[in-house]
Write a protein that holds these residues in place. Structure first.
Motif, mmCIF file in Angstrom:
data_model
loop_
_atom_site.group_PDB
_atom_site.id
_atom_site.type_symbol
_atom_site.label_atom_id
_atom_site.label_comp_id
_atom_site.label_asym_id
_atom_site.label_seq_id
_atom_site.Cartn_x
_atom_site.Cartn_y
_atom_site.Cartn_z
ATOM 1 N N SER A 152 11.625 -13.449 -4.013
ATOM 2 C CA SER A 152 11.258 -13.217 -5.952
ATOM 3 C C SER A 152 12.049 -11.729 -6.330
ATOM 4 O O SER A 152 11.754 -11.747 -8.068
ATOM 5 C CB SER A 152 9.904 -12.476 -6.190
ATOM 6 N N GLY A 153 13.175 -11.360 -5.717
ATOM 7 C CA GLY A 153 13.398 -10.139 -5.961
ATOM 8 C C GLY A 153 11.971 -8.624 -6.968
ATOM 9 O O GLY A 153 12.766 -8.527 -7.620
ATOM 10 N N ARG A 154 11.300 -9.419 -6.925
ATOM 11 C CA ARG A 154 10.230 -7.987 -7.246
ATOM 12 C C ARG A 154 10.338 -6.948 -6.434
ATOM 13 O O ARG A 154 10.803 -7.158 -4.826
ATOM 14 C CB ARG A 154 8.918 -8.690 -7.284
ATOM 15 N N ALA A 155 9.510 -5.864 -6.393
ATOM 16 C CA ALA A 155 9.394 -4.327 -6.273
ATOM 17 C C ALA A 155 8.138 -4.886 -5.108
ATOM 18 O O ALA A 155 7.510 -5.858 -6.139
ATOM 19 C CB ALA A 155 9.357 -3.147 -7.054
ATOM 20 N N VAL A 156 7.602 -4.263 -4.182
ATOM 21 C CA VAL A 156 6.509 -4.034 -4.370
ATOM 22 C C VAL A 156 5.823 -3.486 -4.764
ATOM 23 O O VAL A 156 4.700 -3.827 -4.366
ATOM 24 C CB VAL A 156 6.199 -3.009 -2.282
ATOM 25 N N HIS A 157 5.300 -2.487 -5.698
ATOM 26 C CA HIS A 157 4.239 -2.084 -6.412
ATOM 27 C C HIS A 157 3.076 -1.216 -5.549
ATOM 28 O O HIS A 157 2.251 -1.377 -6.071
ATOM 29 C CB HIS A 157 3.842 -3.863 -7.519
ATOM 30 N N ASN A 158 3.597 -0.555 -4.619
ATOM 31 C CA ASN A 158 2.689 -0.089 -4.002
ATOM 32 C C ASN A 158 3.539 1.125 -3.182
ATOM 33 O O ASN A 158 4.824 0.982 -2.605
ATOM 34 C CB ASN A 158 2.339 -0.912 -3.199
ATOM 35 N N THR A 159 3.723 2.176 -3.675
ATOM 36 C CA THR A 159 4.657 3.465 -3.476
ATOM 37 C C THR A 159 4.838 3.611 -1.605
ATOM 38 O O THR A 159 6.190 3.665 -1.611
ATOM 39 C CB THR A 159 3.748 4.852 -3.765
ATOM 40 N N TYR A 160 3.005 3.705 -1.288
ATOM 41 C CA TYR A 160 2.994 4.197 0.639
ATOM 42 C C TYR A 160 3.858 3.068 1.128
ATOM 43 O O TYR A 160 4.762 3.020 2.018
ATOM 44 C CB TYR A 160 1.898 4.400 0.021
ATOM 45 N N LEU A 161 3.426 1.803 0.224
ATOM 46 C CA LEU A 161 4.532 0.409 1.190
ATOM 47 C C LEU A 161 5.446 0.416 1.674
ATOM 48 O O LEU A 161 6.493 0.129 2.169
ATOM 49 C CB LEU A 161 3.478 -0.359 0.796
ATOM 50 N N VAL A 162 5.915 0.325 0.241
ATOM 51 C CA VAL A 162 7.654 0.621 -0.270
ATOM 52 C C VAL A 162 8.794 1.520 0.753
ATOM 53 O O VAL A 162 9.892 1.623 1.060
ATOM 54 C CB VAL A 162 8.471 0.222 -1.215
ATOM 55 N N ILE A 163 7.924 2.927 0.725
ATOM 56 C CA ILE A 163 8.471 3.947 1.390
ATOM 57 C C ILE A 163 8.210 3.200 3.206
ATOM 58 O O ILE A 163 9.267 3.536 3.793
ATOM 59 C CB ILE A 163 7.524 5.142 1.429
ATOM 60 N N LEU A 164 7.395 2.661 3.735
ATOM 61 C CA LEU A 164 6.883 2.331 4.652
ATOM 62 C C LEU A 164 8.283 1.380 5.363
ATOM 63 O O LEU A 164 8.711 1.252 6.425
ATOM 64 C CB LEU A 164 5.953 1.908 5.059
ATOM 65 N N VAL A 165 8.028 0.398 3.990
ATOM 66 C CA VAL A 165 9.029 -1.032 4.618
ATOM 67 C C VAL A 165 10.827 -0.725 4.354
ATOM 68 O O VAL A 165 11.214 -0.788 5.357
ATOM 69 C CB VAL A 165 8.758 -1.695 3.634
ATOM 70 N N GLU A 166 10.966 0.184 3.460
ATOM 71 C CA GLU A 166 12.278 0.899 3.190
ATOM 72 C C GLU A 166 12.592 1.721 4.359
ATOM 73 O O GLU A 166 13.856 1.716 4.692
ATOM 74 C CB GLU A 166 12.713 0.862 1.601
ATOM 75 N N THR A 167 11.803 2.891 4.523
ATOM 76 C CA THR A 167 12.403 4.196 5.617
ATOM 77 C C THR A 167 10.971 4.215 6.626
ATOM 78 O O THR A 167 11.489 5.588 7.564
ATOM 79 C CB THR A 167 11.716 5.876 5.258
ATOM 80 N N GLY A 168 10.510 3.715 6.955
ATOM 81 C CA GLY A 168 9.426 3.216 8.098
ATOM 82 C C GLY A 168 8.397 4.056 8.125
ATOM 83 O O GLY A 168 8.614 4.971 7.295
ATOM 84 N N VAL A 169 7.747 4.233 9.366
ATOM 85 C CA VAL A 169 7.138 4.866 10.036
ATOM 86 C C VAL A 169 7.844 6.389 9.827
ATOM 87 O O VAL A 169 6.987 7.452 10.009
ATOM 88 C CB VAL A 169 6.643 4.663 10.873
ATOM 89 N N ILE A 170 8.943 7.080 10.115
ATOM 90 C CA ILE A 170 9.384 7.982 10.085
ATOM 91 C C ILE A 170 9.315 8.728 8.725
ATOM 92 O O ILE A 170 8.409 9.555 8.205
ATOM 93 C CB ILE A 170 10.421 7.939 10.820
ATOM 94 N N GLY A 171 10.089 7.490 7.863
ATOM 95 C CA GLY A 171 9.909 8.076 6.516
ATOM 96 C C GLY A 171 8.549 8.295 5.774
ATOM 97 O O GLY A 171 8.516 9.115 5.036
ATOM 98 N N LEU A 172 7.540 7.707 6.419
ATOM 99 C CA LEU A 172 6.504 7.755 5.127
ATOM 100 C C LEU A 172 5.457 9.073 5.661
ATOM 101 O O LEU A 172 4.782 8.985 4.776
ATOM 102 C CB LEU A 172 5.891 6.381 5.666
ATOM 103 N N ALA A 173 5.927 9.531 7.780
ATOM 104 C CA ALA A 173 5.472 10.740 8.210
ATOM 105 C C ALA A 173 5.350 11.916 6.950
ATOM 106 O O ALA A 173 5.056 12.437 6.756
ATOM 107 C CB ALA A 173 5.074 10.583 9.156
ATOM 108 N N ILE A 174 6.856 11.517 6.891
ATOM 109 C CA ILE A 174 7.740 12.770 6.078
ATOM 110 C C ILE A 174 7.128 12.772 4.628
ATOM 111 O O ILE A 174 6.596 14.251 4.237
ATOM 112 C CB ILE A 174 9.165 12.556 6.115
ATOM 113 N N TYR A 175 6.742 11.786 4.280
ATOM 114 C CA TYR A 175 6.520 11.975 3.224
ATOM 115 C C TYR A 175 5.674 12.482 2.942
ATOM 116 O O TYR A 175 4.418 12.674 1.949
ATOM 117 C CB TYR A 175 6.542 10.235 2.143
ATOM 118 N N LEU A 176 4.133 11.874 3.087
ATOM 119 C CA LEU A 176 2.537 12.389 3.898
ATOM 120 C C LEU A 176 2.296 13.470 4.209
ATOM 121 O O LEU A 176 1.320 14.240 3.035
ATOM 122 C CB LEU A 176 2.338 11.398 4.508
ATOM 123 N N LEU A 177 3.263 14.238 4.696
ATOM 124 C CA LEU A 177 3.382 15.921 5.647
ATOM 125 C C LEU A 177 3.823 16.710 3.978
ATOM 126 O O LEU A 177 3.156 17.561 3.338
ATOM 127 C CB LEU A 177 4.592 15.650 5.767
#
Length: 202
Positions: A152-177
């Motif tokens: 669809s070309g649409r964005a995820v509309h979920n900040t945490y999920l898009v960070i997880l998808v695009e930067t993985g567990v490592i990126g999400l962990a840094i963001y949550l910290l």
């Protein structure tokens, strides 16, 4: 986010006037009152803007912002709080007459969308995001890459999920910290400063 900022700034003229101990000139006093009411009147203007754009998530996020405003009003202007509140509600009622019925109809669909469990197609997007993440769990697929793998070309509309998808567990962990560090800092501030910053973070 602008609503609690405006409420916060509306109390600063009072603090400045108190700091001057009655030494302010008439021009300074009227200037502080003007700035105060500019910030107060931002509230009905912002709520009308949310209604005009029919942003349902904006309505939800306005709830803690408005609660903060009521707390500030009750704390800083106990004698005038009812008068100020009546004026702001009246201004909101007047400005709401400019909002088309289609915007209110869209906002009214919010409850039905939640009950149906689709959230205007967002749940399907989240399922797609989950599938993509499972293929690249650690480092993700790359920044801003989700629209390219989503039909669809649409964005995820979920900040945490898009960070997880695009930067993985490592990126999400840094963001949550980072978020945890900011919350901890805000929590340690003096009472009302803490409430203000925690409201913005929420």
């Amino acid at each position: 986010m602008g609503i609690p900022l405006a409420w916060y700034l509306a109390t600063l003229p009072k603090q400045a006037a108190e700091a001057l101990n009655g030494e302010a000139s008439l021009f300074q006093k009227w200037g502080t009152y003007l700035l105060q009411w500019v910030n107060f009147l931002y509230f009905p203007v912002a709520m009308t803007a949310i209604a005009l754009t029919a942003t349902r998530f904006g309505v939800i996020m306005a709830v803690p912002a408005c609660l903060y405003g009521l707390l500030v009003l009750a704390r800083s202007y106990r004698k005038l709080s009812l008068v100020v509140l009546i004026i702001l509600v009246a201004a909101l009622g007047f400005l709401s007459t400019f909002v088309p019925t289609s915007s209110f109809a869209r906002l009214a669909e919010m409850g039905e969308s939640i009950r149906n469990g689709d959230l205007t197609g967002r749940v399907n997007l989240w399922r797609t995001a989950q599938t993509v993440w499972e293929e690249h769990p650690l480092v993700g697929i790359g920044s801003d890459a989700f629209p390219s793998v989503n039909r669809s070309g649409r964005a995820v509309h979920n900040t945490y999920l898009v960070i997880l998808v695009e930067t993985g567990v490592i990126g999400l962990a840094i963001y949550l910290l980072l978020l945890a560090a900011i919350f901890a800092t805000a929590w340690r501030l003096p009472n009302w400063e803490s409430v203000f910053w925690l409201t913005l973070l929420i």
